[in-house]
Design a protein around this motif. Structure first.
Motif, PDB file in Angstrom:
ATOM      1  N   LEU A 104       0.797  -1.225   0.000  1.00 62.25           N
ATOM      2  CA  LEU A 104       0.000   0.000   0.000  1.00 62.25           C
ATOM      3  C   LEU A 104       0.828   1.273   0.000  1.00 62.25           C
ATOM      4  O   LEU A 104       0.500   2.233  -0.678  1.00 62.25           O
ATOM      5  CB  LEU A 104      -0.950   0.020   1.198  1.00 62.25           C
ATOM      6  N   SER A 105       1.908   1.312   0.739  1.00 58.13           N
ATOM      7  CA  SER A 105       2.671   2.558   0.828  1.00 58.13           C
ATOM      8  C   SER A 105       3.412   2.866  -0.466  1.00 58.13           C
ATOM      9  O   SER A 105       3.722   4.017  -0.741  1.00 58.13           O
ATOM     10  CB  SER A 105       3.656   2.490   1.993  1.00 58.13           C
ATOM     11  N   ASN A 106       3.714   1.874  -1.278  1.00 59.97           N
ATOM     12  CA  ASN A 106       4.497   2.092  -2.484  1.00 59.97           C
ATOM     13  C   ASN A 106       3.717   1.882  -3.782  1.00 59.97           C
ATOM     14  O   ASN A 106       4.243   2.140  -4.840  1.00 59.97           O
ATOM     15  CB  ASN A 106       5.711   1.144  -2.498  1.00 59.97           C
ATOM     16  N   GLY A 107       2.503   1.418  -3.708  1.00 57.06           N
ATOM     17  CA  GLY A 107       1.750   1.084  -4.915  1.00 57.06           C
ATOM     18  C   GLY A 107       1.161   2.306  -5.584  1.00 57.06           C
ATOM     19  O   GLY A 107       0.167   2.859  -5.121  1.00 57.06           O
ATOM     20  N   ILE A 108       1.741   2.728  -6.678  1.00 56.06           N
ATOM     21  CA  ILE A 108       1.248   3.907  -7.392  1.00 56.06           C
ATOM     22  C   ILE A 108      -0.152   3.653  -7.942  1.00 56.06           C
ATOM     23  O   ILE A 108      -1.037   4.506  -7.839  1.00 56.06           O
ATOM     24  CB  ILE A 108       2.221   4.306  -8.522  1.00 56.06           C
ATOM     25  N   GLY A 109      -0.364   2.486  -8.536  1.00 57.55           N
ATOM     26  CA  GLY A 109      -1.676   2.166  -9.088  1.00 57.55           C
ATOM     27  C   GLY A 109      -2.761   2.163  -8.032  1.00 57.55           C
ATOM     28  O   GLY A 109      -3.850   2.714  -8.232  1.00 57.55           O
ATOM     29  N   LEU A 110      -2.478   1.558  -6.880  1.00 56.06           N
ATOM     30  CA  LEU A 110      -3.459   1.529  -5.792  1.00 56.06           C
ATOM     31  C   LEU A 110      -3.715   2.926  -5.248  1.00 56.06           C
ATOM     32  O   LEU A 110      -4.850   3.296  -4.961  1.00 56.06           O
ATOM     33  CB  LEU A 110      -2.976   0.606  -4.672  1.00 56.06           C
ATOM     34  N   THR A 111      -2.654   3.702  -5.131  1.00 59.29           N
ATOM     35  CA  THR A 111      -2.803   5.083  -4.670  1.00 59.29           C
ATOM     36  C   THR A 111      -3.653   5.882  -5.643  1.00 59.29           C
ATOM     37  O   THR A 111      -4.531   6.654  -5.232  1.00 59.29           O
ATOM     38  CB  THR A 111      -1.420   5.744  -4.489  1.00 59.29           C
ATOM     39  N   ASN A 112      -3.420   5.709  -6.937  1.00 58.79           N
ATOM     40  CA  ASN A 112      -4.230   6.404  -7.943  1.00 58.79           C
ATOM     41  C   ASN A 112      -5.701   6.031  -7.828  1.00 58.79           C
ATOM     42  O   ASN A 112      -6.581   6.900  -7.900  1.00 58.79           O
ATOM     43  CB  ASN A 112      -3.728   6.090  -9.356  1.00 58.79           C
ATOM     44  N   MET A 113      -5.991   4.742  -7.667  1.00 53.46           N
ATOM     45  CA  MET A 113      -7.387   4.308  -7.549  1.00 53.46           C
ATOM     46  C   MET A 113      -8.030   4.915  -6.306  1.00 53.46           C
ATOM     47  O   MET A 113      -9.169   5.395  -6.366  1.00 53.46           O
ATOM     48  CB  MET A 113      -7.475   2.780  -7.523  1.00 53.46           C
ATOM     49  N   LYS A 114      -7.308   4.908  -5.206  1.00 55.30           N
ATOM     50  CA  LYS A 114      -7.834   5.459  -3.958  1.00 55.30           C
ATOM     51  C   LYS A 114      -8.071   6.963  -4.087  1.00 55.30           C
ATOM     52  O   LYS A 114      -9.112   7.477  -3.670  1.00 55.30           O
ATOM     53  CB  LYS A 114      -6.862   5.162  -2.818  1.00 55.30           C
ATOM     54  N   ASN A 115      -7.135   7.684  -4.677  1.00 56.43           N
ATOM     55  CA  ASN A 115      -7.282   9.133  -4.855  1.00 56.43           C
ATOM     56  C   ASN A 115      -8.424   9.469  -5.802  1.00 56.43           C
ATOM     57  O   ASN A 115      -9.163  10.426  -5.570  1.00 56.43           O
ATOM     58  CB  ASN A 115      -5.975   9.744  -5.368  1.00 56.43           C
ATOM     59  N   ARG A 116      -8.573   8.701  -6.854  1.00 58.67           N
ATOM     60  CA  ARG A 116      -9.675   8.955  -7.792  1.00 58.67           C
ATOM     61  C   ARG A 116     -11.021   8.727  -7.115  1.00 58.67           C
ATOM     62  O   ARG A 116     -11.982   9.454  -7.358  1.00 58.67           O
ATOM     63  CB  ARG A 116      -9.536   8.068  -9.021  1.00 58.67           C
TER      64      ARG A 116
END
Length: 189
Positions: A104-116
């Protein structure tokens, strides 16, 4: 080229969310990396550009991540409406999964999905277990910002913040009148 076409505002504005997601599914299935399945319980969902864009981008991101990392054979996408949720997007794969705490702390794709998801005020739920696949669930209960019109069993349904007058009809339908429109809309019981 296909990805570039889906990124245009006109493409998103002019097409229904079901057609946009189905096109992504069809394009990804051509690659034969895994089988992608898409189901929905409505024919039309009137979403604004931002909501369609977010749902499409999250779907694209999940498909790309699953194909690249999960070693899955199947991806399942479900977009439904219900009395509890204006819409709910569920996507899961049958891949190798991962330890959420490590990624979770390093996943750009997961971070993008969460932010969107945060942009549209929806919830983002992620579940993944090693050797059991990965799943996201994004319900949108917030309907205060727009009105959604969709079709269920050939009856038009309107839901949204402007519904304030409900008149019962003897024929087995409920009629809703909105203060901003003079049209009567019919909802099947």
């Amino acid at each position: 080229r296909n990805l570039s076409k889906t990124l245009t505002d006109d493409n998103i504005n002019q097409k229904e969310i079901i057609a946009l997601i189905q096109k992504e599914v069809d394009n990804a299935n051509v690659l034969k990396k895994c089988k992608i399945h898409f189901k929905h319980n409505f024919e039309y969902l009137d979403l604004d550009f931002v909501h369609k864009n977010v749902l499409l981008r999250i779907t694209q991101e999940f498909i790309q991540n699953s194909i690249k990392h999960s070693q899955c054979e199947n991806i399942f996408i479900v977009l439904n409406t219900s009395e509890e949720n204006l819409w709910e997007l569920k996507i899961n794969d049958d891949g190798i999964g991962f330890d959420i705490d490590k990624i979770l702390s390093n996943g750009i794709g997961l971070t993008n999905m969460k932010n969107r998801t945060a942009i549209i005020g929806a919830e983002f739920n992620l579940e993944s277990n090693e050797n059991k696949g990965t799943a996201i669930e994004i319900p949108s209960k917030e309907i205060a910002n727009f009105i959604c019109t969709y079709i269920i069993d050939k009856a038009y349904v309107l839901s949204g913040p402007l519904l304030d007058i409900k008149v019962e009809a003897a024929v087995g339908y409920d009629y809703y009148e909105t203060p901003s429109k003079t049209d009567l809309l019919v909802q099947a019981n």
